[in-house]
Design a protein around this motif. Sequence first.
Motif, PDB file in Angstrom:
ATOM      1  N   LEU A 123       0.842  -1.186   0.000  1.00  0.00           N
ATOM      2  CA  LEU A 123       0.000   0.000   0.000  1.00  0.00           C
ATOM      3  C   LEU A 123       0.884   1.245   0.000  1.00  0.00           C
ATOM      4  O   LEU A 123       0.597   2.218  -0.691  1.00  0.00           O
ATOM      5  CB  LEU A 123      -0.920  -0.011   1.226  1.00  0.00           C
ATOM      6  CG  LEU A 123      -1.961   1.104   1.274  1.00  0.00           C
ATOM      7  CD1 LEU A 123      -3.232   0.606   1.921  1.00  0.00           C
ATOM      8  CD2 LEU A 123      -1.448   2.312   1.993  1.00  0.00           C
TER       9      LEU A 123
ATOM     10  N   ALA B 270       2.167   1.753  -3.543  1.00  0.00           N
ATOM     11  CA  ALA B 270       1.058   2.197  -4.394  1.00  0.00           C
ATOM     12  C   ALA B 270       0.743   3.666  -4.132  1.00  0.00           C
ATOM     13  O   ALA B 270       0.496   4.441  -5.063  1.00  0.00           O
ATOM     14  CB  ALA B 270      -0.177   1.330  -4.140  1.00  0.00           C
ATOM     15  N   ALA B 271       0.791   4.069  -2.849  1.00  0.00           N
ATOM     16  CA  ALA B 271       0.541   5.474  -2.504  1.00  0.00           C
ATOM     17  C   ALA B 271       1.613   6.380  -3.075  1.00  0.00           C
ATOM     18  O   ALA B 271       1.321   7.473  -3.577  1.00  0.00           O
ATOM     19  CB  ALA B 271       0.445   5.632  -0.988  1.00  0.00           C
TER      20      ALA B 271
ATOM     21  N   LEU C 123      -6.458   4.876  -0.552  1.00  0.00           N
ATOM     22  CA  LEU C 123      -6.354   3.429  -0.759  1.00  0.00           C
ATOM     23  C   LEU C 123      -6.936   2.670   0.430  1.00  0.00           C
ATOM     24  O   LEU C 123      -7.694   1.713   0.257  1.00  0.00           O
ATOM     25  CB  LEU C 123      -4.896   3.035  -0.978  1.00  0.00           C
ATOM     26  CG  LEU C 123      -4.275   3.481  -2.294  1.00  0.00           C
ATOM     27  CD1 LEU C 123      -2.765   3.336  -2.246  1.00  0.00           C
ATOM     28  CD2 LEU C 123      -4.863   2.705  -3.458  1.00  0.00           C
TER      29      LEU C 123
ATOM     30  N   LEU D 254     -11.610  -1.964  -3.192  1.00  0.00           N
ATOM     31  CA  LEU D 254     -10.276  -2.366  -3.652  1.00  0.00           C
ATOM     32  C   LEU D 254      -9.852  -3.590  -2.862  1.00  0.00           C
ATOM     33  O   LEU D 254      -9.818  -3.565  -1.631  1.00  0.00           O
ATOM     34  CB  LEU D 254      -9.288  -1.208  -3.445  1.00  0.00           C
ATOM     35  CG  LEU D 254      -7.826  -1.463  -3.785  1.00  0.00           C
ATOM     36  CD1 LEU D 254      -7.666  -1.815  -5.264  1.00  0.00           C
ATOM     37  CD2 LEU D 254      -6.987  -0.235  -3.441  1.00  0.00           C
TER      38      LEU D 254
ATOM     39  N   ILE E  25      -1.423  -4.979  -2.593  1.00  0.00           N
ATOM     40  CA  ILE E  25      -2.468  -4.805  -3.604  1.00  0.00           C
ATOM     41  C   ILE E  25      -1.916  -5.314  -4.928  1.00  0.00           C
ATOM     42  O   ILE E  25      -0.822  -4.917  -5.333  1.00  0.00           O
ATOM     43  CB  ILE E  25      -2.834  -3.310  -3.751  1.00  0.00           C
ATOM     44  CG1 ILE E  25      -3.251  -2.718  -2.401  1.00  0.00           C
ATOM     45  CG2 ILE E  25      -3.913  -3.115  -4.806  1.00  0.00           C
ATOM     46  CD1 ILE E  25      -3.261  -1.195  -2.378  1.00  0.00           C
TER      47      ILE E  25
ATOM     48  N   LEU F 268      -5.249  -2.527  -8.502  1.00  0.00           N
ATOM     49  CA  LEU F 268      -4.985  -1.098  -8.338  1.00  0.00           C
ATOM     50  C   LEU F 268      -5.316  -0.342  -9.623  1.00  0.00           C
ATOM     51  O   LEU F 268      -5.990   0.691  -9.591  1.00  0.00           O
ATOM     52  CB  LEU F 268      -3.525  -0.856  -7.946  1.00  0.00           C
ATOM     53  CG  LEU F 268      -3.101   0.601  -7.832  1.00  0.00           C
ATOM     54  CD1 LEU F 268      -3.883   1.312  -6.737  1.00  0.00           C
ATOM     55  CD2 LEU F 268      -1.599   0.695  -7.588  1.00  0.00           C
TER      56      LEU F 268
ATOM     57  N   TRP G 128      -9.069  -0.086 -10.068  1.00  0.00           N
ATOM     58  CA  TRP G 128      -9.640   0.878  -9.122  1.00  0.00           C
ATOM     59  C   TRP G 128      -9.336   2.309  -9.568  1.00  0.00           C
ATOM     60  O   TRP G 128     -10.221   3.170  -9.556  1.00  0.00           O
ATOM     61  CB  TRP G 128      -9.098   0.616  -7.722  1.00  0.00           C
ATOM     62  CG  TRP G 128      -9.605   1.568  -6.696  1.00  0.00           C
ATOM     63  CD1 TRP G 128     -10.845   1.584  -6.125  1.00  0.00           C
ATOM     64  CD2 TRP G 128      -8.895   2.665  -6.134  1.00  0.00           C
ATOM     65  NE1 TRP G 128     -10.933   2.619  -5.227  1.00  0.00           N
ATOM     66  CE2 TRP G 128      -9.748   3.307  -5.211  1.00  0.00           C
ATOM     67  CE3 TRP G 128      -7.607   3.163  -6.305  1.00  0.00           C
ATOM     68  CZ2 TRP G 128      -9.362   4.414  -4.471  1.00  0.00           C
ATOM     69  CZ3 TRP G 128      -7.218   4.262  -5.568  1.00  0.00           C
ATOM     70  CH2 TRP G 128      -8.099   4.883  -4.671  1.00  0.00           C
TER      71      TRP G 128
END
Length: 96
Positions: A20, A23-24, A41, A50, A78, A83, A86
């Motif tokens: 996460l 991804a952020a 997220l 998600l 994820i 991802l 989403w």
Amino acid sequence: METSTREPRTTPVPASALSLHDAALAMAGIGLSAHDAARALAQAIEHGELHANVKRWASEQWEGHQLPGNINPQETFIERCDLEAWLAARPRAPDA
């Protein structure tokens, strides 16, 4: 010498997954701060929008900003395809 009380992850992480946190950081390039992206997220995960392999912190383990659901951003993963789907489904902000 202090020993860690953190339990090792027992579920293998697929190569196609991002934490996460990662991804952020990737989302931070599309107009969000990394923390705001992590919150978005985490909220999507909490609302079932998600899919993720979630690891949660106990409240007393937090250092820094807390995410919804006590989600641990370094140990929540994820799948990239989830991802991307989403992100594609999210409403776009109007261009300025």
